[in-house]
Design a protein around this motif. Structure first.
Motif, PDB file in Angstrom:
ATOM      1  N   GLU A  52      -8.562  -5.252   2.868  1.00 53.87           N
ATOM      2  CA  GLU A  52      -7.478  -4.265   2.835  1.00 53.87           C
ATOM      3  C   GLU A  52      -7.573  -3.334   4.044  1.00 53.87           C
ATOM      4  N   ASN A  56      -2.598  -0.639   2.679  1.00 50.80           N
ATOM      5  CA  ASN A  56      -2.460  -1.383   1.419  1.00 50.80           C
ATOM      6  C   ASN A  56      -3.690  -1.265   0.528  1.00 50.80           C
ATOM      7  N   ILE A  59      -4.482  -2.895  -3.175  1.00 51.65           N
ATOM      8  CA  ILE A  59      -3.580  -4.001  -3.511  1.00 51.65           C
ATOM      9  C   ILE A  59      -4.317  -5.132  -4.225  1.00 51.65           C
ATOM     10  N   VAL A 199       3.968   0.361  -2.930  1.00 52.08           N
ATOM     11  CA  VAL A 199       3.836  -1.015  -2.450  1.00 52.08           C
ATOM     12  C   VAL A 199       4.843  -1.923  -3.160  1.00 52.08           C
ATOM     13  N   GLU A 203       5.368  -7.477  -0.867  1.00 53.28           N
ATOM     14  CA  GLU A 203       4.097  -7.314  -0.148  1.00 53.28           C
ATOM     15  C   GLU A 203       2.924  -7.792  -0.994  1.00 53.28           C
TER      16      GLU A 203
END
Length: 445
Positions: A52, A56, A59, A199, A203
């Motif tokens: 990451e 992000n 995530i 987010v 994505e």
């Protein structure tokens, strides 16, 4: 059947060699024999917060939650509901180097439940839909009125907020972030509300397609079964349909700080919290990893440890409420931590007492302490071969974090070869106060 490379690994305490298969596409399948009616099915993915960035972060953990939200074949909830009705334990976890998903359950009559578990597990791993209505709409984290639905996005953010308020989370995150200048290990695995609230689904799906590739996934089956049949079943169900592989980046690990980094912050707490962190060897360095495990046991593991005995049990004037050590293993370099909760008015004394105990362990370990630590380490290693779940976890660690299951074969021989001097030398090499990051959390005045 496709061309598959097979390797046998001698695994201590198991009655048969563990079979490691590597398919043409890079997908690895590990079959381990353990007598009994229980089976463990898991897949370990070589991605976590290590892959990451600042945009992000979190995530990987968010995706872990969303993997259970349905496929094109099955709606959200079907996977858990179906397997738990069969007595299964279903779970997943995300850490810095990996994300893994597992199911432990009885095989069922004629292996019916076992086979269905493999089918459902493969479906979840290969075809998650990450539906928008399960993720929830994006929203402004600073405006509660912008929250249109409290779906999984909101659940994860609440989890982050709960952890963020915990004193130990505060000192760990501060220590961890200061131990690294560039390496992705510096980030918190769970991410931030700001990122998770924004987010988009596209994505997250792109991250899944990039990292959940054949060469980055190891599927592990542990139990008492026909290996040829199960290998064929796993290969059939894990049909990757030509998915392209992704080579994870190799990150240069930061050198330890050359001077003690000291951080102090305040919060709404009644006592003082302290954490001292040190960078040590990579997990695949089995000898040094075992040595630092022994240091961990001797110095701060339980009520018989040095820190507990010398700083809590035997002191006339109480300073500490709790003091212990922890040792985390990572692909690019392990972490050794000393953790303490103390009386805030004794802060300076608490810090000096901990420093003194760390220095003493470098030269004063007794033969009795050493033998006790070795015995405990042996017992813990043996325990990890007692259940299908523990065996699956250990195999996953060696395959994913160490990149080599064969290392498990040497573990006991290495442990038996060590001496008191070896342990003291490891403490001397890795626990230099100039290489430490110390974070303290004090009550607000």
């Amino acid at each position: 059947m496709e061309n598959i490379k097979k390797t046998l690994v001698k695994y201590p305490y198991l009655t048969r060699d563990v079979e490691v298969y590597e398919r043409e596409n890079g997908h690895k399948i590990v079959l381990a024999h353990k007598e009994g009616d229980m089976v463990n099915v898991s897949s370990w993915v070589k991605t976590g917060s290590i892959n990451e960035n600042d945009h992000n972060n979190g995530i990987s953990h968010f995706l872990e939650h969303l993997m259970f939200k349905g496929t094109h074949k099955h709606k959200a909830g079907y996977f858990d509901r179906t397997l738990e009705a069969k007595g299964a334990i279903v779970n997943a976890a995300t850490w810095k180097d990996y994300t893994f998903y597992y199911v432990t359950l009885p095989k069922g009559e004629g292996n019916k439940d076992f086979y269905e578990t493999i089918e459902l597990h493969a479906d979840m791993m290969l075809d998650p839909t990450l539906p928008e209505d399960e993720i929830g709409h994006e929203f402004d984290i600073n405006d509660d009125k912008s929250v249109r639905d409290k779906r999984e996005r909101h659940v994860v953010i609440e989890e982050i907020r709960m952890r963020k308020d915990q004193p130990w989370t505060k000192v760990y995150n501060k220590t961890n972030s200061c131990m690294y200048k560039k390496h992705p290990y510096k980030r918190d695995v769970i991410g931030t509300p700001e990122i998770i609230s924004q987010v988009p689904q596209a994505e997250i799906m792109e991250y899944y397609k990039t990292h959940y590739t054949p060469n980055n996934v190891t599927t592990i089956i542990v139990g008492d079964f026909n290996h040829e049949e199960i290998l064929e079943k796993v290969c059939k169900e894990f049909d990757w349909k030509g998915r392209k592989n992704y080579q994870n980046p190799i990150y240069e690990i930061d050198a330890p700080t050359d001077h003690t980094i000291y951080n102090e912050e305040t919060a709404n707490v009644n006592t003082g919290f302290l954490m001292a962190g040190y960078l040590t060897c990579p997990a695949k360095d089995v000898k040094d990893t075992i040595l630092m495990d022994l240091v961990n046991i001797i110095l701060g593991d339980g009520s018989s440890s040095r820190l507990y005995q010398n700083l809590i049990e035997k002191v006339e004037e109480p300073v500490f409420n709790m003091v212990e050590t922890d040792y985390y293993q990572f692909r690019d370099g392990n972490n050794f931590f000393v953790e303490a909760n103390f009386r805030p008015e004794k802060k300076e004394k608490a810090v000096e007492m901990i420093k003194a105990e760390i220095e003493k362990v470098k030269s004063t370990i007794t033969e009795a302490e050493f033998k006790k630590a070795v015995k405990k380490t042996k017992s813990e290693f043996a325990y990890k071969a007692e259940t299908v779940s523990e065996i699956g976890d250990t195999i996953g660690h060696y395959m994913t974090v160490c990149n080599d299951l064969a290392l498990v074969s040497d573990y006991l021989n290495i442990l038996e070869s060590l001496t008191v001097e070896d342990v003291q030398d490891a403490a001397e090499r890795y626990l230099n106060i100039n290489n430490a990051v110390i974070s303290v959390l004090m009550p607000e005045k």
